[in-house]
Write a protein that holds these residues in place. Structure first.
Motif, PDB file in Angstrom:
ATOM      1  N   GLU A 195      74.078 -36.811  -0.181  1.00 26.46           N
ATOM      2  CA  GLU A 195      73.324 -35.849   0.616  1.00 26.46           C
ATOM      3  C   GLU A 195      73.633 -34.419   0.191  1.00 26.46           C
ATOM      4  O   GLU A 195      72.761 -33.544   0.219  1.00 26.46           O
ATOM      5  CB  GLU A 195      73.635 -36.048   2.098  1.00 26.46           C
ATOM      6  N   ALA A 196      74.874 -34.165  -0.223  1.00 26.38           N
ATOM      7  CA  ALA A 196      75.255 -32.823  -0.670  1.00 26.38           C
ATOM      8  C   ALA A 196      74.489 -32.409  -1.918  1.00 26.38           C
ATOM      9  O   ALA A 196      74.134 -31.240  -2.078  1.00 26.38           O
ATOM     10  CB  ALA A 196      76.762 -32.764  -0.928  1.00 26.38           C
ATOM     11  N   THR A 197      74.207 -33.361  -2.802  1.00 26.37           N
ATOM     12  CA  THR A 197      73.450 -33.006  -4.006  1.00 26.37           C
ATOM     13  C   THR A 197      72.023 -32.616  -3.655  1.00 26.37           C
ATOM     14  O   THR A 197      71.437 -31.742  -4.299  1.00 26.37           O
ATOM     15  CB  THR A 197      73.440 -34.161  -5.027  1.00 26.37           C
ATOM     16  N   GLY A 198      71.446 -33.234  -2.627  1.00 24.46           N
ATOM     17  CA  GLY A 198      70.110 -32.850  -2.187  1.00 24.46           C
ATOM     18  C   GLY A 198      70.084 -31.432  -1.646  1.00 24.46           C
ATOM     19  O   GLY A 198      69.182 -30.643  -1.965  1.00 24.46           O
ATOM     20  N   ARG A 199      71.078 -31.081  -0.846  1.00 26.05           N
ATOM     21  CA  ARG A 199      71.156 -29.719  -0.323  1.00 26.05           C
ATOM     22  C   ARG A 199      71.375 -28.720  -1.450  1.00 26.05           C
ATOM     23  O   ARG A 199      70.850 -27.600  -1.417  1.00 26.05           O
ATOM     24  CB  ARG A 199      72.275 -29.620   0.709  1.00 26.05           C
ATOM     25  N   ALA A 200      72.143 -29.130  -2.465  1.00 17.09           N
ATOM     26  CA  ALA A 200      72.388 -28.242  -3.601  1.00 17.09           C
ATOM     27  C   ALA A 200      71.100 -27.942  -4.352  1.00 17.09           C
ATOM     28  O   ALA A 200      70.919 -26.843  -4.889  1.00 17.09           O
ATOM     29  CB  ALA A 200      73.422 -28.864  -4.540  1.00 17.09           C
ATOM     30  N   TYR A 201      70.200 -28.909  -4.410  1.00 22.31           N
ATOM     31  CA  TYR A 201      68.918 -28.705  -5.085  1.00 22.31           C
ATOM     32  C   TYR A 201      68.149 -27.574  -4.409  1.00 22.31           C
ATOM     33  O   TYR A 201      67.643 -26.659  -5.072  1.00 22.31           O
ATOM     34  CB  TYR A 201      68.112 -30.006  -5.039  1.00 22.31           C
ATOM     35  N   LEU A 202      68.068 -27.625  -3.087  1.00 24.03           N
ATOM     36  CA  LEU A 202      67.370 -26.576  -2.350  1.00 24.03           C
ATOM     37  C   LEU A 202      68.063 -25.234  -2.521  1.00 24.03           C
ATOM     38  O   LEU A 202      67.401 -24.199  -2.693  1.00 24.03           O
ATOM     39  CB  LEU A 202      67.300 -26.931  -0.868  1.00 24.03           C
ATOM     40  N   ALA A 203      69.373 -25.233  -2.476  1.00 28.40           N
ATOM     41  CA  ALA A 203      70.125 -23.985  -2.614  1.00 28.40           C
ATOM     42  C   ALA A 203      69.891 -23.347  -3.977  1.00 28.40           C
ATOM     43  O   ALA A 203      69.734 -22.131  -4.092  1.00 28.40           O
ATOM     44  CB  ALA A 203      71.618 -24.243  -2.399  1.00 28.40           C
ATOM     45  N   PHE A 204      69.853 -24.169  -5.017  1.00 28.67           N
ATOM     46  CA  PHE A 204      69.619 -23.643  -6.359  1.00 28.67           C
ATOM     47  C   PHE A 204      68.235 -23.014  -6.454  1.00 28.67           C
ATOM     48  O   PHE A 204      68.074 -21.921  -7.006  1.00 28.67           O
ATOM     49  CB  PHE A 204      69.766 -24.754  -7.392  1.00 28.67           C
ATOM     50  N   ALA A 205      67.219 -23.695  -5.948  1.00 21.43           N
ATOM     51  CA  ALA A 205      65.851 -23.180  -6.034  1.00 21.43           C
ATOM     52  C   ALA A 205      65.719 -21.843  -5.325  1.00 21.43           C
ATOM     53  O   ALA A 205      64.982 -20.958  -5.773  1.00 21.43           O
ATOM     54  CB  ALA A 205      64.877 -24.191  -5.444  1.00 21.43           C
ATOM     55  N   ARG A 206      66.439 -21.673  -4.225  1.00 24.72           N
ATOM     56  CA  ARG A 206      66.378 -20.419  -3.479  1.00 24.72           C
ATOM     57  C   ARG A 206      67.138 -19.293  -4.184  1.00 24.72           C
ATOM     58  O   ARG A 206      66.677 -18.157  -4.244  1.00 24.72           O
ATOM     59  CB  ARG A 206      66.967 -20.621  -2.080  1.00 24.72           C
ATOM     60  N   LYS A 207      68.304 -19.621  -4.708  1.00 21.93           N
ATOM     61  CA  LYS A 207      69.169 -18.589  -5.275  1.00 21.93           C
ATOM     62  C   LYS A 207      68.763 -18.197  -6.688  1.00 21.93           C
ATOM     63  O   LYS A 207      68.994 -17.068  -7.119  1.00 21.93           O
ATOM     64  CB  LYS A 207      70.621 -19.077  -5.260  1.00 21.93           C
ATOM     65  N   HIS A 208      68.158 -19.116  -7.432  1.00 22.70           N
ATOM     66  CA  HIS A 208      67.826 -18.863  -8.835  1.00 22.70           C
ATOM     67  C   HIS A 208      66.348 -19.170  -9.102  1.00 22.70           C
ATOM     68  O   HIS A 208      66.025 -20.056  -9.908  1.00 22.70           O
ATOM     69  CB  HIS A 208      68.713 -19.722  -9.745  1.00 22.70           C
ATOM     70  N   MET A 237      66.167 -44.791 -11.635  1.00 18.59           N
ATOM     71  CA  MET A 237      64.976 -44.803 -10.785  1.00 18.59           C
ATOM     72  C   MET A 237      65.289 -44.221  -9.416  1.00 18.59           C
ATOM     73  O   MET A 237      64.523 -43.398  -8.871  1.00 18.59           O
ATOM     74  CB  MET A 237      64.438 -46.226 -10.637  1.00 18.59           C
ATOM     75  N   PHE A 238      66.404 -44.670  -8.846  1.00 21.98           N
ATOM     76  CA  PHE A 238      66.867 -44.192  -7.544  1.00 21.98           C
ATOM     77  C   PHE A 238      66.958 -42.667  -7.563  1.00 21.98           C
ATOM     78  O   PHE A 238      66.390 -41.970  -6.707  1.00 21.98           O
ATOM     79  CB  PHE A 238      68.231 -44.840  -7.279  1.00 21.98           C
ATOM     80  N   SER A 239      67.649 -42.124  -8.549  1.00 20.02           N
ATOM     81  CA  SER A 239      67.836 -40.676  -8.622  1.00 20.02           C
ATOM     82  C   SER A 239      66.523 -39.958  -8.900  1.00 20.02           C
ATOM     83  O   SER A 239      66.293 -38.847  -8.400  1.00 20.02           O
ATOM     84  CB  SER A 239      68.883 -40.328  -9.689  1.00 20.02           C
ATOM     85  N   TRP A 257      65.012 -36.955  -6.807  1.00 25.76           N
ATOM     86  CA  TRP A 257      64.700 -35.714  -7.513  1.00 25.76           C
ATOM     87  C   TRP A 257      63.252 -35.313  -7.214  1.00 25.76           C
ATOM     88  O   TRP A 257      62.964 -34.150  -6.930  1.00 25.76           O
ATOM     89  CB  TRP A 257      64.915 -35.906  -9.010  1.00 25.76           C
ATOM     90  N   ALA A 258      62.330 -36.280  -7.268  1.00 22.04           N
ATOM     91  CA  ALA A 258      60.923 -35.991  -7.005  1.00 22.04           C
ATOM     92  C   ALA A 258      60.713 -35.524  -5.567  1.00 22.04           C
ATOM     93  O   ALA A 258      59.932 -34.588  -5.311  1.00 22.04           O
ATOM     94  CB  ALA A 258      60.077 -37.234  -7.285  1.00 22.04           C
ATOM     95  N   LEU A 259      61.399 -36.161  -4.629  1.00 23.60           N
ATOM     96  CA  LEU A 259      61.293 -35.761  -3.235  1.00 23.60           C
ATOM     97  C   LEU A 259      61.824 -34.339  -3.052  1.00 23.60           C
ATOM     98  O   LEU A 259      61.186 -33.505  -2.385  1.00 23.60           O
ATOM     99  CB  LEU A 259      62.072 -36.744  -2.355  1.00 23.60           C
ATOM    100  N   SER A 260      62.967 -34.043  -3.650  1.00 25.44           N
ATOM    101  CA  SER A 260      63.559 -32.709  -3.544  1.00 25.44           C
ATOM    102  C   SER A 260      62.634 -31.659  -4.148  1.00 25.44           C
ATOM    103  O   SER A 260      62.412 -30.586  -3.574  1.00 25.44           O
ATOM    104  CB  SER A 260      64.915 -32.678  -4.254  1.00 25.44           C
ATOM    105  N   HIS A 261      62.085 -31.979  -5.313  1.00 26.38           N
ATOM    106  CA  HIS A 261      61.196 -31.047  -5.997  1.00 26.38           C
ATOM    107  C   HIS A 261      59.936 -30.788  -5.158  1.00 26.38           C
ATOM    108  O   HIS A 261      59.471 -29.644  -5.052  1.00 26.38           O
ATOM    109  CB  HIS A 261      60.799 -31.611  -7.359  1.00 26.38           C
ATOM    110  N   GLY A 262      59.405 -31.841  -4.542  1.00 31.57           N
ATOM    111  CA  GLY A 262      58.222 -31.676  -3.712  1.00 31.57           C
ATOM    112  C   GLY A 262      58.481 -30.781  -2.514  1.00 31.57           C
ATOM    113  O   GLY A 262      57.651 -29.927  -2.168  1.00 31.57           O
ATOM    114  N   VAL A 263      59.615 -30.946  -1.879  1.00 27.00           N
ATOM    115  CA  VAL A 263      59.960 -30.103  -0.731  1.00 27.00           C
ATOM    116  C   VAL A 263      60.095 -28.650  -1.177  1.00 27.00           C
ATOM    117  O   VAL A 263      59.600 -27.731  -0.503  1.00 27.00           O
ATOM    118  CB  VAL A 263      61.260 -30.599  -0.061  1.00 27.00           C
TER     119      VAL A 263
END
Length: 205
Positions: free
Chosen positions: A89-102, A154-156, A160-166
């Protein structure tokens, strides 16, 4: 947009930083090398000492972005322990944080049309980022019977696709896509539905 000015002896990085600012404001195809040179405070001819064209400049911005992204994902994974679920779950939050910060890096990486295989260094940086999420997925799914376990890649990729879509729809202020829920809530519940489908977390009571 403030003119950066080139005074610190690292022309290559000054051009990359200028490109990142321009990408954020104008998009990956909305600026010229001359604009990047002007933003960095140098002549257009100076750009060609380091980059053959705009795509090479964007590719290097993307490579640096993937390096930052991989480091952030790794940190999230390491500090998200002690459970595999918490780390995932932490990696999912990190995805959002990266998109916002960079945002400039994010656009260069995922929206520029530059292939991750354009250079070996870019491919390696991209693969390192994917490997963190694949390892988190593998750790989380190791208790699923092998005949029912999706491949970690596949799992990841699904997450990744879900995170990118959000990010694309709800975390980048896209016109007409306002949501009554925060991007974090959308991603958390989406991942929860996915993990329940795999039997990795119990259904809601």
């Amino acid at each position: 947009m403030t003119k950066r000015g080139y005074h610190h002896g690292n022309l290559r990085q000054a051009l990359i930083d200028a490109a990142l600012e321009l990408i954020e404001v104008k998009g990956p195809t909305g600026f010229t090398l001359s604009e990047a040179a002007k933003q960095a405070g140098v002549t257009p001819a100076a750009v060609y000492r380091h980059f053959e064209g705009r795509e090479d400049l964007i590719a290097e911005a993307a490579r640096q972005g993937f390096e930052i992204f991989a480091d952030l994902m790794q940190y999230a994974y390491d500090t998200g322990q002690p459970s595999a679920l918490a780390a995932f779950e932490a990696t999912g939050r990190a995805y959002l944080a990266f998109a916002r910060k960079h945002p400039g890096h994010y656009i260069a990486m995922f929206e520029s049309g530059i292939s991750v295989n354009r250079t070996p260094d870019l491919a390696a940086a991209s693969a390192r980022a994917r490997a963190v999420l694949e390892r988190a997925a593998a750790d989380l799914s190791e208790h699923i019977p092998i005949d029912k376990r999706p491949p970690a890649s596949m799992f990841s990729a699904h997450i990744w696709a879900l995170s990118h879509g959000v990010v694309e729809l709800f975390a980048r202020a896209s016109p007409g896509t306002a949501s009554p829920f925060s991007p974090e809530e959308l991603l958390e519940t989406g991942i929860g539905i996915y993990l329940r489908g795999l039997g990795l977390i119990p259904p809601d009571s």
